[in-house]
Motif scaffolding. Structure first.
Motif, PDB file in Angstrom:
ATOM      1  N   PRO A 203     -31.017  33.320 -61.371  1.00  0.00           N
ATOM      2  CA  PRO A 203     -30.216  33.970 -62.438  1.00  0.00           C
ATOM      3  C   PRO A 203     -28.793  34.295 -62.017  1.00  0.00           C
ATOM      4  N   GLU A 204     -28.540  34.431 -60.713  1.00  0.00           N
ATOM      5  CA  GLU A 204     -27.185  34.779 -60.272  1.00  0.00           C
ATOM      6  C   GLU A 204     -26.205  33.624 -60.439  1.00  0.00           C
ATOM      7  N   PHE A 205     -26.712  32.410 -60.618  1.00  0.00           N
ATOM      8  CA  PHE A 205     -25.847  31.239 -60.740  1.00  0.00           C
ATOM      9  C   PHE A 205     -25.646  30.898 -62.218  1.00  0.00           C
ATOM     10  N   THR A 206     -25.101  31.839 -62.955  1.00  0.00           N
ATOM     11  CA  THR A 206     -24.773  31.607 -64.361  1.00  0.00           C
ATOM     12  C   THR A 206     -23.303  31.215 -64.446  1.00  0.00           C
ATOM     13  N   LEU A 207     -23.052  29.979 -64.832  1.00  0.00           N
ATOM     14  CA  LEU A 207     -21.695  29.437 -64.875  1.00  0.00           C
ATOM     15  C   LEU A 207     -21.222  29.323 -66.310  1.00  0.00           C
ATOM     16  N   SER A 208     -19.930  29.553 -66.508  1.00  0.00           N
ATOM     17  CA  SER A 208     -19.344  29.388 -67.828  1.00  0.00           C
ATOM     18  C   SER A 208     -19.131  27.908 -68.136  1.00  0.00           C
ATOM     19  N   GLU A 209     -18.832  27.620 -69.384  1.00  0.00           N
ATOM     20  CA  GLU A 209     -18.606  26.225 -69.769  1.00  0.00           C
ATOM     21  C   GLU A 209     -17.402  25.637 -69.051  1.00  0.00           C
ATOM     22  N   GLU A 210     -16.359  26.441 -68.884  1.00  0.00           N
ATOM     23  CA  GLU A 210     -15.169  25.977 -68.181  1.00  0.00           C
ATOM     24  C   GLU A 210     -15.475  25.680 -66.714  1.00  0.00           C
ATOM     25  N   HIS A 211     -16.270  26.550 -66.071  1.00  0.00           N
ATOM     26  CA  HIS A 211     -16.614  26.326 -64.670  1.00  0.00           C
ATOM     27  C   HIS A 211     -17.499  25.097 -64.501  1.00  0.00           C
ATOM     28  N   VAL A 212     -18.418  24.881 -65.445  1.00  0.00           N
ATOM     29  CA  VAL A 212     -19.255  23.684 -65.383  1.00  0.00           C
ATOM     30  C   VAL A 212     -18.389  22.431 -65.481  1.00  0.00           C
ATOM     31  N   HIS A 213     -17.397  22.456 -66.378  1.00  0.00           N
ATOM     32  CA  HIS A 213     -16.508  21.299 -66.537  1.00  0.00           C
ATOM     33  C   HIS A 213     -15.717  21.022 -65.264  1.00  0.00           C
ATOM     34  N   ARG A 214     -15.304  22.080 -64.543  1.00  0.00           N
ATOM     35  CA  ARG A 214     -14.529  21.886 -63.316  1.00  0.00           C
ATOM     36  C   ARG A 214     -15.399  21.380 -62.159  1.00  0.00           C
ATOM     37  N   LEU A 215     -16.670  21.777 -62.126  1.00  0.00           N
ATOM     38  CA  LEU A 215     -17.537  21.421 -61.004  1.00  0.00           C
ATOM     39  C   LEU A 215     -18.248  20.088 -61.189  1.00  0.00           C
ATOM     40  N   VAL A 216     -18.168  19.502 -62.379  1.00  0.00           N
ATOM     41  CA  VAL A 216     -18.865  18.239 -62.647  1.00  0.00           C
ATOM     42  C   VAL A 216     -18.467  17.147 -61.657  1.00  0.00           C
ATOM     43  N   PRO A 217     -17.178  16.942 -61.333  1.00  0.00           N
ATOM     44  CA  PRO A 217     -16.848  15.871 -60.363  1.00  0.00           C
ATOM     45  C   PRO A 217     -17.507  16.069 -59.005  1.00  0.00           C
ATOM     46  N   GLY A 218     -17.654  17.336 -58.551  1.00  0.00           N
ATOM     47  CA  GLY A 218     -18.293  17.569 -57.260  1.00  0.00           C
ATOM     48  C   GLY A 218     -19.751  17.163 -57.253  1.00  0.00           C
TER      49      GLY A 218
END
Length: 329
Positions: free
Chosen positions: A227-242
């Motif tokens: 549950p501590e790893f709740t990411l926002s939509e913007e953060h998900v979009h930034r981390l997708v390439p990784g």
């Protein structure tokens, strides 16, 4: 044994100077000569801190320099549980007595450094720079009296009388430091070398729509496992390439999920920064084969799997084969 202890306490109580209060606590103060820790009333009588937090602060303050004071280390040393100790540490951190920061060692390992201050309010007060030490007054200089030129002829002059020694003049008082110009002496020295820039987030050679979809789904699903790893939509979009870079290197999604969420600190204050760091620092090496099998979406369960052509994943193929055997029987 109890009788001796009570008798000794009553004898010490008789030596307490009068008058004694009619009720309430009576202090029998015996000065410490060794093995003691000074604790300020700002901590001992802090109404904003729980009794557990005050007691834990006293225990941390009494420990030697370099002692481990993490949640697990304190729980192994003292009878309180991990949850109670973690809550008390958060209280001390909120009131400025304790600060925890993650630091990278020269060998690349990341550790948590804990700093405890016994009087945090003193850090906020400006301190006037200490006056330079006063030098000892110099010995009075004796000037030789000016003598008139001796005549060519005549009696010899008598020796000049020795000059009297006068007390040295008092040094001029130093000018007071005007208010508002007090110099603040930092307690922590500035870093001696600039920090190296953080490495960028890895990127795949080609961010295909399929890689982007699987990466976004994996990141959005992290909070179901932790549950501590709740990411926002913007953060998900930034981390997708990784995540796509990991998938491109033939890494299974379960392996990526395990690498991002296992052995995480408690609590994870900044999940985006934590996931970004692990995607960068733990990036696996590329496979030896230059041919990368593409991802396919299973026609049955829509799970992602690697195969040269579209079709069903291994589980669906096994299930279909079992059904065909039962139908043939």
């Amino acid at each position: 044994m109890d009788t001796k202890q009570n008798t000794a306490l009553l004898r010490a109580l008789a030596e307490v100077p009068a008058p004694l209060p009619d009720r309430g606590v009576i202090h029998v103060v015996i000065p410490h000569t060794d093995r003691f820790t000074v604790v300020g009333n700002h901590l001992a009588q802090n109404a904003g801190l729980s009794t557990t937090a005050v007691g834990l602060a006293v225990r941390i303050q009494s420990l030697p320099q370099g002692t481990e004071v993490g949640v697990k280390a304190l729980a192994a040393r003292f009878p309180e549980g991990e949850k109670l100790i973690a809550a008390a540490l958060r209280e001390l951190e909120t009131h400025g007595y304790l600060q925890r920061a993650r630091t990278r060692l020269p060998n690349g390992r990341i550790v948590t450094r804990t700093v405890f201050c016994n009087q945090p309010a003193a850090l906020l007060r400006p301190r006037v720079a200490a006056a330079p030490p006063q030098q000892a007054p110099a010995a009075p200089q004796v000037r030789a009296p000016a003598t008139a030129p001796a005549p060519a002829r005549g009696p010899a002059l008598a020796p000049a009388p020795k000059p009297e020694h006068h007390a040295p003049e008092a040094p001029a008082p130093e000018a007071p430091v005007p208010q508002g110009h007090a110099s603040f002496t930092p307690l922590v020295p500035p870093p001696t070398a600039p920090k190296s820039p953080r490495p960028p987030l890895p990127r795949p050679r080609e961010l295909t729509p399929e890689l982007e979809r699987i990466s976004a789904a994996l990141l959005s699903d992290l909070h179901h496992h932790s549950p501590e790893f709740t990411l926002s939509e913007e953060h998900v979009h930034r981390l997708v390439p990784g995540v796509a870079a990991w998938l491109e290197r033939d890494t299974h999604p379960d392996t990526i999920r395990h690498a991002l969420t296992t052995n995480a600190p408690e609590p994870v204050k900044y999940p985006y920064q934590f996931v970004k760091h692990r995607l960068t620092a733990l990036l696996p090496p590329p496979p030896h084969s230059t041919t990368v099998t593409p991802f396919q979406t299973c026609d049955g369960c829509e799970r992602a799997f690697r195969a040269p052509t579209p079709g069903h994943c291994r589980d669906c193929r096994t299930g279909h084969a079992h059904e065909d055997q039962q139908a043939a029987a």
